[in-house]
Design an enzyme around this catalytic site. Structure first.
Site, PDB file in Angstrom:
ATOM      1  N   ALA A  40       0.844  -1.198   0.000  1.00 39.09           N
ATOM      2  CA  ALA A  40       0.000   0.000   0.000  1.00 39.09           C
ATOM      3  C   ALA A  40       0.875   1.242   0.000  1.00 39.09           C
ATOM      4  O   ALA A  40       2.067   1.180   0.346  1.00 39.09           O
ATOM      5  CB  ALA A  40      -0.908  -0.003   1.223  1.00 39.09           C
ATOM      6  N   ASP A  41       0.279   2.334  -0.404  1.00 37.92           N
ATOM      7  CA  ASP A  41       0.962   3.619  -0.283  1.00 37.92           C
ATOM      8  C   ASP A  41      -0.042   4.687   0.131  1.00 37.92           C
ATOM      9  O   ASP A  41      -1.159   4.722  -0.377  1.00 37.92           O
ATOM     10  CB  ASP A  41       1.645   4.027  -1.592  1.00 37.92           C
ATOM     11  CG  ASP A  41       2.596   5.180  -1.339  1.00 37.92           C
ATOM     12  OD1 ASP A  41       3.638   4.957  -0.708  1.00 37.92           O
ATOM     13  OD2 ASP A  41       2.266   6.318  -1.714  1.00 37.92           O
ATOM     14  N   THR A  42       0.378   5.527   1.063  1.00 41.24           N
ATOM     15  CA  THR A  42      -0.490   6.583   1.592  1.00 41.24           C
ATOM     16  C   THR A  42       0.159   7.932   1.346  1.00 41.24           C
ATOM     17  O   THR A  42       1.355   8.097   1.631  1.00 41.24           O
ATOM     18  CB  THR A  42      -0.693   6.388   3.116  1.00 41.24           C
ATOM     19  OG1 THR A  42      -1.284   5.114   3.334  1.00 41.24           O
ATOM     20  CG2 THR A  42      -1.587   7.476   3.715  1.00 41.24           C
TER      21      THR A  42
END
Ligand SMILES: Cc1cn([C@H]2C[C@H](O)[C@@H](COP(=O)(O)OP(=O)(O)OP(=O)(O)O)O2)c(=O)[nH]c1=O
Length: 199
Positions: A76-78
């Site tokens: 994931a990337d935020t």
């Protein structure tokens, strides 16, 4: 240790070094067999829009993690976005302060893209949450900076820590802001055939 039923034989690999993502998975009863933090270049491209950017990075992270046939990889990337501006993890206290003053008294978006890979197939989704931050006083900013809680957090704050006191309102996914939107992640894992509920 894995929560998988012995018949499925599928192992979950968490392709993230974020302790938040591990804790969020635990919240839905999922314990990865292994954690493999990705090593990718997280610099935004010139003119890249925030939503394009997080999707590209999540997809790069998934591509960077090697996986065997019996493995499902979750990455994931935020990022924090103010208009077209991308605010990643601050490089130091001065940048964290700059981010906090820019976010103070305004609304921004927190976007998390999740990518699940099995074999050559990838299932991916992004979740956008609007976050309102109260107008911050100098003592509020200074005491938050002194706490060190901003380190390693996109936009220089974490809603699940002391900065929760700065956020009166959100519209979207709380778990998405923390780094892994659980409802959407559960959907992606199920789509990839990972037996979430011990099937
Ligand atoms: C806005 C916000 C971000 N964050 C965190 C979630 C992410 O861990 C981090 C953004 O960095 P990411 O690059 O998404 O992830 P990471 O570097 O922590 O881990 P990896 O690349 O190994 O997957 O910011 C919070 O914990 N709370 C918040 O409120």
């Amino acid at each position: 240790m894995s929560t998988l039923s012995p018949t499925s034989g599928l192992k979950l690999i968490l392709g993230s070094g974020s302790p938040r993502r591990l804790e969020l998975l635990a919240q839905i009863g999922v314990t990865p067999s292994e954690v493999r933090p990705p090593d990718v270049d997280e610099d935004p491209r010139k003119g890249e829009l925030p939503r394009e950017y997080v999707n590209r990075i999540a997809s790069d992270k998934a591509a960077a993690i090697a996986c065997a046939e019996d493995e499902v990889v979750l990455c994931a990337d935020t990022t924090v976005a103010m208009g077209r501006r991308i605010m990643g993890k601050p490089e130091g206290e001065a940048e964290a302060a700059e981010f906090l003053y820019a976010l103070s008294g305004r609304r921004h978006r927190v976007i998390t893209a999740v990518a699940v890979k099995r074999g050559t197939q990838v299932w991916q989704k992004d979740v956008v949450t609007t976050v309102s931050m109260k107008r911050l006083s100098n003592p509020e900013v200074n005491s938050y900076l002194a706490s060190g809680d901003w380190k390693g957090k996109a936009g220089g704050y974490a809603i699940q820590g002391p900065a929760g006191a700065f956020i009166p309102w959100i519209n979207g996914s709380f778990t998405g802001v923390v780094g892994l939107p659980l409802a959407e992640t559960a959907g992606l894992l199920t789509a990839a055939g990972y037996p979430l509920y011990g099937a």
